[in-house]
Enzyme design. Sequence first.
Site, mmCIF file in Angstrom:
data_model
loop_
_atom_site.group_PDB
_atom_site.id
_atom_site.type_symbol
_atom_site.label_atom_id
_atom_site.label_comp_id
_atom_site.label_asym_id
_atom_site.label_seq_id
_atom_site.Cartn_x
_atom_site.Cartn_y
_atom_site.Cartn_z
ATOM 1 N N GLY B 31 0.831 -1.331 0.118
ATOM 2 C CA GLY B 31 -0.145 -0.013 -0.093
ATOM 3 C C GLY B 31 0.624 1.180 -0.013
ATOM 4 C CB CYS B 240 -25.759 -9.820 -18.192
ATOM 5 S SG CYS B 240 -24.940 -9.920 -19.940
ATOM 6 C CB CYS B 243 -24.086 -14.173 -20.704
ATOM 7 S SG CYS B 243 -23.639 -13.325 -18.878
ATOM 8 C CB CYS B 265 -20.760 -8.769 -18.876
ATOM 9 S SG CYS B 265 -21.798 -10.122 -18.036
ATOM 10 C CB CYS B 271 -20.217 -11.250 -21.539
ATOM 11 S SG CYS B 271 -21.872 -11.240 -21.578
#
Lengths: 256, 278
Positions: B31, B240, B243, B265, B271
Amino acid sequence: MSPLLAAETLGKFYGARVGCRDVSFDLWPGEVLAIVGESGSGKTTLLRCLSGHIPASSGKVRYRTRDGRMVALDEMSEAERRMLMRTDWGFVHQDARDGLRMGVSAGANVGERMMAVGERHYGRIRAAAVDWLRRVEISEDRIDDSPWSYSGGMRQRLQIARNLVTSPRLVFMDEPTGGLDVSVQARLLDLIRGLVRRLDLAAVVVTHDLAVARLLSSRMMVMQQGQVIEQGLTDQILEDPQAPYTQLLVSSVLQV
Amino acid sequence: MNVPAYNFAYLNEQTKRMIRRAILKAIAVPGYQAPFASREMPMPYGWGTGGVQVTASVLTPEDTLKVIDQGADDTTNAVSIRKFFVRTAGVATTGKTEEASVIQTRHRIPETPLTEDQILVFQVPIPEPLRFLEPRETETRTMHALEEYGVMHVKLYEDIAQYGEIATTYAYPARVAERYVFDPSPIPKFDNPKLDDCPALQLFGAGREKRIYAVPPYTSVRSLDFEDHPFEVQRWDQPCALCGTRESFLDEIVMDDRGTRMFVCSDTDFCARNRGER
Protein backbone atom coordinates in the site's frame (compact mmCIF):
# COMPACT_ATOMS: atom_id res chain seq x y z
CA MET A 1 -1.54 22.61 41.44
CA SER A 2 0.76 23.18 38.48
CA PRO A 3 0.31 25.37 35.42
CA LEU A 4 -1.22 24.01 32.22
CA LEU A 5 1.21 25.77 29.95
CA ALA A 6 4.53 27.36 30.85
CA ALA A 7 6.70 29.54 28.62
CA GLU A 8 10.32 29.96 29.67
CA THR A 9 12.40 32.78 28.13
CA LEU A 10 10.78 32.09 24.79
CA GLY A 11 12.27 33.83 21.78
CA LYS A 12 11.96 33.80 18.02
CA PHE A 13 14.53 35.45 15.79
CA TYR A 14 14.56 35.87 12.06
CA GLY A 15 18.28 36.43 11.58
CA ALA A 16 19.01 39.70 13.33
CA ARG A 17 15.33 40.63 13.43
CA VAL A 18 13.44 39.89 16.58
CA GLY A 19 10.02 38.25 16.43
CA CYS A 20 9.68 38.07 20.17
CA ARG A 21 12.14 37.54 23.01
CA ASP A 22 12.41 36.66 26.68
CA VAL A 23 8.76 35.81 27.14
CA SER A 24 8.03 33.87 30.32
CA PHE A 25 4.65 33.16 31.88
CA ASP A 26 2.52 30.42 33.36
CA LEU A 27 -1.00 29.73 32.21
CA TRP A 28 -3.27 28.04 34.72
CA PRO A 29 -6.17 25.70 33.99
CA GLY A 30 -9.34 27.67 33.22
CA GLU A 31 -7.48 30.95 32.88
CA VAL A 32 -7.77 33.34 29.94
CA LEU A 33 -4.67 35.30 29.06
CA ALA A 34 -4.83 38.17 26.60
CA ILE A 35 -1.79 39.29 24.64
CA VAL A 36 -2.22 42.85 23.42
CA GLY A 37 -0.02 45.21 21.48
CA GLU A 38 0.10 47.05 18.18
CA SER A 39 0.70 45.50 14.78
CA GLY A 40 4.20 44.07 14.48
CA SER A 41 4.76 43.83 18.21
CA GLY A 42 5.26 40.06 18.05
CA LYS A 43 1.87 38.88 19.38
CA THR A 44 1.11 36.47 16.58
CA THR A 45 4.69 35.19 16.42
CA LEU A 46 4.48 34.43 20.11
CA LEU A 47 1.17 32.64 19.68
CA ARG A 48 2.54 30.54 16.85
CA CYS A 49 5.55 29.55 18.98
CA LEU A 50 3.32 28.66 21.92
CA SER A 51 1.04 26.52 19.80
CA GLY A 52 3.90 24.68 18.12
CA HIS A 53 3.16 26.02 14.64
CA ILE A 54 6.70 27.39 14.33
CA PRO A 55 9.78 26.28 16.30
CA ALA A 56 11.09 28.77 18.85
CA SER A 57 14.68 30.00 18.50
CA SER A 58 15.31 29.93 22.24
CA GLY A 59 13.55 28.97 25.44
CA LYS A 60 10.95 26.26 26.07
CA VAL A 61 7.22 25.77 26.06
CA ARG A 62 5.99 23.10 28.44
CA TYR A 63 2.51 21.67 28.54
CA ARG A 64 0.85 19.53 31.19
CA THR A 65 -0.65 16.51 29.42
CA ARG A 66 -3.77 14.74 30.67
CA ASP A 67 -1.66 12.21 32.54
CA GLY A 68 -0.11 15.04 34.57
CA ARG A 69 3.38 15.22 33.08
CA MET A 70 4.94 18.55 32.08
CA VAL A 71 6.30 17.93 28.58
CA ALA A 72 8.38 20.33 26.51
CA LEU A 73 6.87 20.75 23.03
CA ASP A 74 10.17 20.38 21.21
CA GLU A 75 10.88 17.10 23.00
CA MET A 76 7.63 15.52 21.86
CA SER A 77 7.53 13.38 18.76
CA GLU A 78 5.75 14.90 15.79
CA ALA A 79 2.98 12.33 16.14
CA GLU A 80 2.37 13.32 19.79
CA ARG A 81 2.42 17.01 18.96
CA ARG A 82 -0.06 16.65 16.13
CA MET A 83 -2.29 14.48 18.29
CA LEU A 84 -2.24 17.19 20.96
CA MET A 85 -3.22 19.83 18.40
CA ARG A 86 -6.17 17.73 17.27
CA THR A 87 -7.50 16.77 20.67
CA ASP A 88 -6.34 18.76 23.67
CA TRP A 89 -5.82 22.06 21.89
CA GLY A 90 -7.81 24.30 19.63
CA PHE A 91 -6.68 27.10 17.34
CA VAL A 92 -9.07 29.82 16.21
CA HIS A 93 -7.67 31.76 13.28
CA GLN A 94 -8.41 35.38 12.55
CA ASP A 95 -9.57 34.48 9.05
CA ALA A 96 -12.02 31.60 9.38
CA ARG A 97 -10.99 30.35 5.94
CA ASP A 98 -7.61 29.34 7.39
CA GLY A 99 -9.24 27.32 10.14
CA LEU A 100 -12.10 25.72 8.23
CA ARG A 101 -12.15 23.12 5.52
CA MET A 102 -14.07 25.24 3.04
CA GLY A 103 -14.71 22.46 0.55
CA VAL A 104 -16.96 20.41 2.82
CA SER A 105 -20.18 21.10 4.70
CA ALA A 106 -20.44 22.67 8.15
CA GLY A 107 -21.32 19.31 9.70
CA ALA A 108 -18.21 17.68 8.24
CA ASN A 109 -16.14 20.56 9.57
CA VAL A 110 -17.38 19.96 13.09
CA GLY A 111 -17.09 16.18 12.75
CA GLU A 112 -13.57 16.15 11.34
CA ARG A 113 -11.76 16.09 14.67
CA MET A 114 -13.98 13.29 15.95
CA MET A 115 -13.15 11.23 12.87
CA ALA A 116 -9.47 12.09 13.30
CA VAL A 117 -9.45 10.51 16.73
CA GLY A 118 -11.17 7.37 15.49
CA GLU A 119 -14.95 7.92 15.67
CA ARG A 120 -16.50 5.71 12.99
CA HIS A 121 -20.22 6.02 13.72
CA TYR A 122 -22.02 8.42 11.40
CA GLY A 123 -25.02 8.85 13.69
CA ARG A 124 -22.90 9.90 16.65
CA ILE A 125 -20.81 12.30 14.57
CA ARG A 126 -23.98 13.83 13.18
CA ALA A 127 -25.53 14.20 16.64
CA ALA A 128 -22.41 15.89 18.00
CA ALA A 129 -22.33 18.25 15.01
CA VAL A 130 -25.97 19.23 15.56
CA ASP A 131 -25.33 19.75 19.26
CA TRP A 132 -22.30 21.97 18.65
CA LEU A 133 -23.94 24.05 15.96
CA ARG A 134 -26.76 24.73 18.41
CA ARG A 135 -24.30 25.74 21.10
CA VAL A 136 -22.69 28.30 18.79
CA GLU A 137 -26.12 29.53 17.70
CA ILE A 138 -26.12 28.20 14.15
CA SER A 139 -29.48 26.81 13.15
CA GLU A 140 -29.63 23.07 12.54
CA ASP A 141 -30.93 23.35 8.97
CA ARG A 142 -27.63 24.93 7.91
CA ILE A 143 -25.66 21.80 8.85
CA ASP A 144 -25.24 20.54 5.28
CA ASP A 145 -24.42 23.94 3.81
CA SER A 146 -20.95 24.89 2.71
CA PRO A 147 -19.09 27.44 4.86
CA TRP A 148 -18.91 29.57 1.72
CA SER A 149 -22.60 30.31 2.19
CA TYR A 150 -22.01 31.49 5.77
CA SER A 151 -21.51 35.09 6.88
CA GLY A 152 -18.25 36.12 8.53
CA GLY A 153 -19.67 35.86 12.03
CA MET A 154 -21.16 32.44 11.36
CA ARG A 155 -17.89 31.16 9.94
CA GLN A 156 -16.10 32.32 13.05
CA ARG A 157 -18.65 30.53 15.27
CA LEU A 158 -18.36 27.41 13.12
CA GLN A 159 -14.61 27.53 13.56
CA ILE A 160 -15.07 27.67 17.32
CA ALA A 161 -17.48 24.70 17.29
CA ARG A 162 -15.06 22.70 15.15
CA ASN A 163 -12.30 23.30 17.70
CA LEU A 164 -14.32 22.56 20.79
CA VAL A 165 -15.93 19.30 19.69
CA THR A 166 -13.11 17.17 21.14
CA SER A 167 -13.33 19.04 24.49
CA PRO A 168 -9.90 20.63 24.40
CA ARG A 169 -8.37 22.08 27.55
CA LEU A 170 -6.54 24.93 25.87
CA VAL A 171 -7.56 27.16 22.99
CA PHE A 172 -5.36 29.63 21.13
CA MET A 173 -7.19 32.50 19.47
CA ASP A 174 -5.64 34.91 17.02
CA GLU A 175 -7.81 38.04 16.78
CA PRO A 176 -11.04 36.03 16.99
CA THR A 177 -13.19 39.10 16.36
CA GLY A 178 -11.01 40.79 13.74
CA GLY A 179 -12.85 41.83 10.61
CA LEU A 180 -16.34 41.56 12.10
CA ASP A 181 -18.67 44.48 12.61
CA VAL A 182 -19.26 45.64 16.18
CA SER A 183 -22.65 44.11 16.88
CA VAL A 184 -21.49 40.72 15.54
CA GLN A 185 -18.30 41.14 17.57
CA ALA A 186 -20.29 41.71 20.72
CA ARG A 187 -22.36 38.56 20.23
CA LEU A 188 -19.31 36.49 19.41
CA LEU A 189 -17.47 37.75 22.49
CA ASP A 190 -20.47 36.95 24.60
CA LEU A 191 -20.54 33.43 23.16
CA ILE A 192 -16.82 32.85 23.66
CA ARG A 193 -17.00 34.14 27.21
CA GLY A 194 -19.90 31.81 28.02
CA LEU A 195 -18.19 28.77 26.49
CA VAL A 196 -14.87 29.46 28.19
CA ARG A 197 -16.53 29.77 31.58
CA ARG A 198 -18.85 26.79 31.17
CA LEU A 199 -16.24 24.40 29.77
CA ASP A 200 -13.50 25.64 32.10
CA LEU A 201 -11.22 26.28 29.13
CA ALA A 202 -7.84 27.88 29.34
CA ALA A 203 -7.21 30.28 26.49
CA VAL A 204 -4.52 32.50 25.07
CA VAL A 205 -6.13 35.31 23.09
CA VAL A 206 -4.13 37.60 20.85
CA THR A 207 -5.85 40.89 20.13
CA HIS A 208 -5.15 44.52 19.42
CA ASP A 209 -8.57 45.40 20.78
CA LEU A 210 -8.50 46.31 24.46
CA ALA A 211 -12.25 45.76 24.75
CA VAL A 212 -11.79 42.11 23.77
CA ALA A 213 -9.10 41.74 26.40
CA ARG A 214 -11.30 43.39 29.01
CA LEU A 215 -14.28 41.18 28.28
CA LEU A 216 -12.56 37.83 27.94
CA SER A 217 -9.39 37.75 29.93
CA SER A 218 -8.50 37.63 33.57
CA ARG A 219 -4.86 38.42 32.94
CA MET A 220 -3.05 40.27 30.18
CA MET A 221 0.38 40.87 28.74
CA VAL A 222 1.30 44.00 26.80
CA MET A 223 3.88 43.59 24.08
CA GLN A 224 5.99 46.13 22.26
CA GLN A 225 8.82 45.45 19.81
CA GLY A 226 8.85 41.75 20.61
CA GLN A 227 9.06 42.12 24.37
CA VAL A 228 6.56 41.94 27.19
CA ILE A 229 6.59 45.37 28.78
CA GLU A 230 3.84 44.89 31.31
CA GLN A 231 1.74 42.04 32.62
CA GLY A 232 -0.81 41.57 35.36
CA LEU A 233 -4.52 41.36 36.06
CA THR A 234 -6.57 42.79 33.19
CA ASP A 235 -8.54 45.26 35.29
CA GLN A 236 -5.42 46.44 37.03
CA ILE A 237 -3.55 47.12 33.82
CA LEU A 238 -6.46 48.83 32.11
CA GLU A 239 -7.31 50.99 35.11
CA ASP A 240 -3.78 51.81 36.15
CA PRO A 241 -1.28 51.31 33.34
CA GLN A 242 2.35 51.72 34.41
CA ALA A 243 4.45 51.54 31.27
CA PRO A 244 4.36 54.62 29.03
CA TYR A 245 3.33 52.56 26.01
CA THR A 246 0.46 50.93 27.89
CA GLN A 247 -0.71 54.36 29.02
CA LEU A 248 -0.68 55.49 25.41
CA LEU A 249 -2.57 52.35 24.34
CA VAL A 250 -5.25 52.75 26.98
CA SER A 251 -5.72 56.43 26.28
CA SER A 252 -6.01 55.84 22.51
CA VAL A 253 -9.29 53.99 22.87
CA LEU A 254 -12.16 56.15 21.72
CA GLN A 255 -14.70 56.85 24.42
CA VAL A 256 -18.11 57.05 22.83
CA MET B 1 11.92 -3.45 -40.57
CA ASN B 2 13.01 -6.95 -39.53
CA VAL B 3 15.80 -5.68 -37.33
CA PRO B 4 14.39 -5.22 -33.83
CA ALA B 5 14.71 -1.54 -33.04
CA TYR B 6 13.92 -1.98 -29.36
CA ASN B 7 15.13 -3.87 -26.36
CA PHE B 8 12.70 -6.58 -25.23
CA ALA B 9 9.49 -4.85 -24.04
CA TYR B 10 10.70 -1.41 -25.16
CA LEU B 11 12.47 -0.26 -21.96
CA ASN B 12 16.22 -0.77 -21.61
CA GLU B 13 17.47 -3.19 -18.95
CA GLN B 14 18.74 -0.49 -16.59
CA THR B 15 15.33 1.16 -16.55
CA LYS B 16 13.62 -2.16 -15.89
CA ARG B 17 15.98 -2.84 -12.99
CA MET B 18 15.11 0.56 -11.52
CA ILE B 19 11.39 -0.12 -11.89
CA ARG B 20 11.73 -3.65 -10.47
CA ARG B 21 13.48 -2.21 -7.42
CA ALA B 22 10.52 0.12 -6.90
CA ILE B 23 8.14 -2.83 -7.36
CA LEU B 24 10.02 -4.88 -4.76
CA LYS B 25 9.89 -1.99 -2.34
CA ALA B 26 6.15 -1.60 -2.99
CA ILE B 27 5.57 -5.31 -2.34
CA ALA B 28 7.63 -5.16 0.85
CA VAL B 29 5.48 -2.30 2.21
CA PRO B 30 1.94 -3.11 1.01
CA GLY B 31 0.00 0.00 0.00
CA TYR B 32 2.99 2.34 0.28
CA GLN B 33 3.50 4.57 -2.76
CA ALA B 34 7.09 3.92 -3.80
CA PRO B 35 8.52 6.71 -5.99
CA PHE B 36 10.23 5.72 -9.23
CA ALA B 37 11.89 7.55 -12.12
CA SER B 38 9.00 7.28 -14.55
CA ARG B 39 10.07 7.43 -18.22
CA GLU B 40 8.55 9.13 -21.19
CA MET B 41 6.62 6.47 -23.06
CA PRO B 42 5.52 6.63 -26.70
CA MET B 43 1.96 7.43 -25.64
CA PRO B 44 0.42 10.33 -23.75
CA TYR B 45 0.02 10.48 -19.99
CA GLY B 46 -3.41 9.24 -19.06
CA TRP B 47 -3.18 6.35 -21.52
CA GLY B 48 -1.59 4.05 -18.99
CA THR B 49 2.10 4.97 -19.07
CA GLY B 50 2.53 3.82 -15.47
CA GLY B 51 0.89 0.46 -16.08
CA VAL B 52 2.85 -0.02 -19.31
CA GLN B 53 6.16 0.55 -17.53
CA VAL B 54 5.25 -1.91 -14.79
CA THR B 55 4.11 -4.50 -17.34
CA ALA B 56 7.30 -4.00 -19.38
CA SER B 57 9.39 -4.62 -16.27
CA VAL B 58 7.66 -7.82 -15.17
CA LEU B 59 7.14 -9.32 -18.63
CA THR B 60 9.20 -12.34 -19.78
CA PRO B 61 9.20 -13.86 -23.30
CA GLU B 62 7.19 -16.86 -22.02
CA ASP B 63 4.35 -14.71 -20.67
CA THR B 64 0.86 -14.49 -22.08
CA LEU B 65 -0.53 -10.99 -21.89
CA LYS B 66 -4.12 -9.81 -21.59
CA VAL B 67 -5.01 -6.14 -21.73
CA ILE B 68 -8.41 -4.81 -20.76
CA ASP B 69 -9.94 -1.36 -20.73
CA GLN B 70 -13.28 -0.87 -18.92
CA GLY B 71 -13.54 -4.66 -18.81
CA ALA B 72 -13.32 -5.11 -22.57
CA ASP B 73 -10.47 -6.54 -24.62
CA ASP B 74 -11.38 -4.70 -27.82
CA THR B 75 -11.53 -1.05 -26.79
CA THR B 76 -9.03 1.53 -28.04
CA ASN B 77 -6.74 1.67 -25.05
CA ALA B 78 -6.57 -2.11 -24.68
CA VAL B 79 -5.95 -2.66 -28.40
CA SER B 80 -3.15 -0.06 -28.54
CA ILE B 81 -1.33 -1.37 -25.49
CA ARG B 82 -1.67 -4.98 -26.61
CA LYS B 83 -0.25 -4.07 -30.03
CA PHE B 84 2.55 -2.15 -28.35
CA PHE B 85 3.71 -5.24 -26.47
CA VAL B 86 3.21 -7.57 -29.44
CA ARG B 87 5.51 -5.35 -31.45
CA THR B 88 8.14 -4.61 -28.78
CA ALA B 89 8.14 -7.88 -26.83
CA GLY B 90 6.62 -10.41 -29.20
CA VAL B 91 4.73 -12.07 -26.36
CA ALA B 92 1.61 -14.17 -26.84
CA THR B 93 -1.65 -12.41 -26.10
CA THR B 94 -5.04 -13.70 -25.11
CA GLY B 95 -8.52 -12.49 -24.28
CA LYS B 96 -9.14 -15.34 -21.84
CA THR B 97 -8.53 -14.40 -18.24
CA GLU B 98 -7.48 -17.86 -17.07
CA GLU B 99 -4.87 -18.21 -19.84
CA ALA B 100 -3.08 -14.93 -19.11
CA SER B 101 -0.04 -14.72 -16.85
CA VAL B 102 0.10 -10.91 -16.88
CA ILE B 103 -3.06 -8.80 -17.12
CA GLN B 104 -2.87 -5.06 -17.54
CA THR B 105 -6.12 -3.35 -16.71
CA ARG B 106 -7.82 -0.02 -16.64
CA HIS B 107 -11.01 0.40 -14.57
CA ARG B 108 -11.82 -3.26 -13.85
CA ILE B 109 -10.72 -6.46 -12.16
CA PRO B 110 -11.77 -9.51 -14.25
CA GLU B 111 -14.84 -11.38 -12.99
CA THR B 112 -13.06 -14.73 -13.37
CA PRO B 113 -11.17 -15.36 -10.10
CA LEU B 114 -7.41 -14.83 -10.41
CA THR B 115 -4.76 -17.38 -9.42
CA GLU B 116 -1.34 -17.36 -7.77
CA ASP B 117 0.33 -17.61 -11.20
CA GLN B 118 -1.03 -14.28 -12.38
CA ILE B 119 0.02 -10.65 -12.03
CA LEU B 120 -2.58 -7.92 -12.35
CA VAL B 121 -1.22 -4.50 -13.37
CA PHE B 122 -3.39 -1.42 -12.83
CA GLN B 123 -3.09 1.92 -14.61
CA VAL B 124 -3.43 4.67 -12.02
CA PRO B 125 -4.17 8.33 -12.75
CA ILE B 126 -3.92 9.78 -9.21
CA PRO B 127 -2.28 7.47 -6.66
CA GLU B 128 -2.81 9.69 -3.62
CA PRO B 129 -6.19 9.05 -1.94
CA LEU B 130 -5.74 12.11 0.29
CA ARG B 131 -5.07 14.47 -2.61
CA PHE B 132 -8.54 15.98 -2.96
CA LEU B 133 -8.62 16.87 0.73
CA GLU B 134 -4.98 17.84 1.15
CA PRO B 135 -3.16 19.38 -1.81
CA ARG B 136 0.32 19.48 -0.21
CA GLU B 137 2.51 16.46 -0.97
CA THR B 138 4.70 17.08 2.12
CA GLU B 139 1.57 17.02 4.26
CA THR B 140 0.07 13.86 2.70
CA ARG B 141 3.36 12.02 3.22
CA THR B 142 3.37 13.02 6.88
CA MET B 143 -0.25 11.91 7.17
CA HIS B 144 0.62 8.48 5.75
CA ALA B 145 3.66 8.20 8.00
CA LEU B 146 1.61 9.02 11.10
CA GLU B 147 -1.48 7.09 9.96
CA GLU B 148 -3.62 10.23 10.14
CA TYR B 149 -6.50 9.00 8.05
CA GLY B 150 -9.38 10.84 9.72
CA VAL B 151 -9.94 13.11 6.73
CA MET B 152 -10.77 10.14 4.50
CA HIS B 153 -13.89 9.72 6.55
CA VAL B 154 -14.71 13.40 6.14
CA LYS B 155 -15.30 12.66 2.46
CA LEU B 156 -17.51 9.66 3.25
CA TYR B 157 -19.39 11.72 5.86
CA GLU B 158 -19.99 14.36 3.22
CA ASP B 159 -21.42 11.73 0.86
CA ILE B 160 -23.91 10.49 3.44
CA ALA B 161 -24.87 14.04 4.42
CA GLN B 162 -25.55 15.02 0.80
CA TYR B 163 -26.89 11.77 -0.68
CA GLY B 164 -28.00 9.65 2.27
CA GLU B 165 -25.46 6.95 1.44
CA ILE B 166 -21.80 6.66 0.57
CA ALA B 167 -22.04 7.87 -3.01
CA THR B 168 -18.41 7.25 -3.95
CA THR B 169 -18.71 4.54 -6.58
CA TYR B 170 -15.20 4.24 -7.99
CA ALA B 171 -11.65 4.80 -6.69
CA TYR B 172 -13.12 3.86 -3.34
CA PRO B 173 -10.44 4.20 -0.62
CA ALA B 174 -9.36 1.09 1.22
CA ARG B 175 -6.81 0.12 3.83
CA VAL B 176 -4.10 -2.39 2.92
CA ALA B 177 -2.86 -4.81 5.59
CA GLU B 178 -4.40 -2.53 8.26
CA ARG B 179 -1.76 0.11 7.55
CA TYR B 180 -1.76 2.28 4.42
CA VAL B 181 -4.90 3.80 2.99
CA PHE B 182 -4.66 3.58 -0.79
CA ASP B 183 -6.56 4.46 -3.93
CA PRO B 184 -7.34 1.25 -5.83
CA SER B 185 -7.33 3.27 -9.10
CA PRO B 186 -10.64 4.09 -10.81
CA ILE B 187 -12.11 0.59 -10.49
CA PRO B 188 -15.78 0.52 -9.44
CA LYS B 189 -16.28 -0.19 -5.76
CA PHE B 190 -17.93 -3.39 -7.01
CA ASP B 191 -14.39 -4.68 -7.52
CA ASN B 192 -13.02 -3.65 -4.11
CA PRO B 193 -13.91 -6.99 -2.43
CA LYS B 194 -11.86 -8.77 -5.13
CA LEU B 195 -8.73 -6.93 -3.97
CA ASP B 196 -8.99 -8.54 -0.56
CA ASP B 197 -7.07 -11.76 0.02
CA CYS B 198 -6.48 -12.12 -3.73
CA PRO B 199 -4.11 -14.97 -4.75
CA ALA B 200 -2.60 -12.90 -7.58
CA LEU B 201 0.02 -10.18 -7.19
CA GLN B 202 -1.54 -6.77 -7.81
CA LEU B 203 0.72 -3.93 -8.98
CA PHE B 204 -0.31 -0.31 -9.48
CA GLY B 205 1.64 2.08 -11.71
CA ALA B 206 1.11 5.84 -11.97
CA GLY B 207 3.31 7.23 -14.76
CA ARG B 208 2.68 10.94 -14.52
CA GLU B 209 2.75 10.94 -10.71
CA LYS B 210 5.80 8.62 -10.69
CA ARG B 211 4.53 6.17 -8.07
CA ILE B 212 4.26 2.39 -7.84
CA TYR B 213 2.36 0.53 -5.15
CA ALA B 214 1.32 -3.04 -4.61
CA VAL B 215 -1.05 -5.42 -2.91
CA PRO B 216 0.88 -8.69 -2.44
CA PRO B 217 -0.99 -12.01 -2.72
CA TYR B 218 -3.29 -12.87 0.17
CA THR B 219 -3.19 -9.41 1.74
CA SER B 220 -6.15 -7.90 3.54
CA VAL B 221 -7.79 -4.93 1.80
CA ARG B 222 -10.58 -3.33 3.79
CA SER B 223 -12.78 -0.64 2.26
CA LEU B 224 -13.34 2.33 4.56
CA ASP B 225 -16.83 2.83 5.96
CA PHE B 226 -18.89 3.83 9.01
CA GLU B 227 -20.24 1.40 11.59
CA ASP B 228 -23.80 2.47 10.81
CA HIS B 229 -23.20 2.86 7.05
CA PRO B 230 -21.22 -0.25 6.11
CA PHE B 231 -19.46 -0.67 2.78
CA GLU B 232 -21.75 -2.01 0.03
CA VAL B 233 -21.27 -2.77 -3.65
CA GLN B 234 -23.56 -1.81 -6.51
CA ARG B 235 -26.52 -4.09 -7.36
CA TRP B 236 -28.65 -4.21 -10.51
CA ASP B 237 -32.32 -5.03 -10.86
CA GLN B 238 -31.85 -7.08 -14.00
CA PRO B 239 -29.33 -9.70 -15.14
CA CYS B 240 -26.94 -9.22 -18.07
CA ALA B 241 -29.08 -8.96 -21.23
CA LEU B 242 -26.66 -11.14 -23.16
CA CYS B 243 -25.52 -13.93 -20.85
CA GLY B 244 -28.07 -13.71 -18.04
CA THR B 245 -25.61 -13.62 -15.12
CA ARG B 246 -26.38 -11.70 -11.96
CA GLU B 247 -22.82 -11.96 -10.69
CA SER B 248 -21.05 -9.33 -12.74
CA PHE B 249 -20.65 -5.58 -13.08
CA LEU B 250 -23.05 -4.28 -15.74
CA ASP B 251 -22.59 -1.45 -18.23
CA GLU B 252 -25.57 0.57 -19.32
CA ILE B 253 -25.81 0.88 -23.09
CA VAL B 254 -28.13 3.34 -24.79
CA MET B 255 -29.77 1.56 -27.74
CA ASP B 256 -31.57 4.34 -29.57
CA ASP B 257 -32.64 7.95 -29.12
CA ARG B 258 -35.98 7.00 -27.54
CA GLY B 259 -34.51 5.96 -24.20
CA THR B 260 -34.15 2.21 -24.72
CA ARG B 261 -31.40 0.86 -22.56
CA MET B 262 -29.62 -2.44 -22.20
CA PHE B 263 -27.49 -3.71 -19.33
CA VAL B 264 -24.62 -6.02 -20.26
CA CYS B 265 -21.50 -7.40 -18.57
CA SER B 266 -18.62 -4.97 -18.68
CA ASP B 267 -16.20 -7.95 -18.64
CA THR B 268 -16.54 -9.09 -22.28
CA ASP B 269 -14.47 -12.25 -21.78
CA PHE B 270 -16.63 -13.37 -18.83
CA CYS B 271 -19.81 -12.70 -20.80
CA ALA B 272 -18.61 -14.59 -23.87
CA ARG B 273 -17.68 -17.58 -21.75
CA ASN B 274 -21.10 -17.63 -20.08
CA ARG B 275 -22.69 -17.72 -23.51
CA GLY B 276 -20.43 -20.58 -24.56
CA GLU B 277 -18.98 -18.52 -27.38
CA ARG B 278 -15.35 -19.40 -26.72
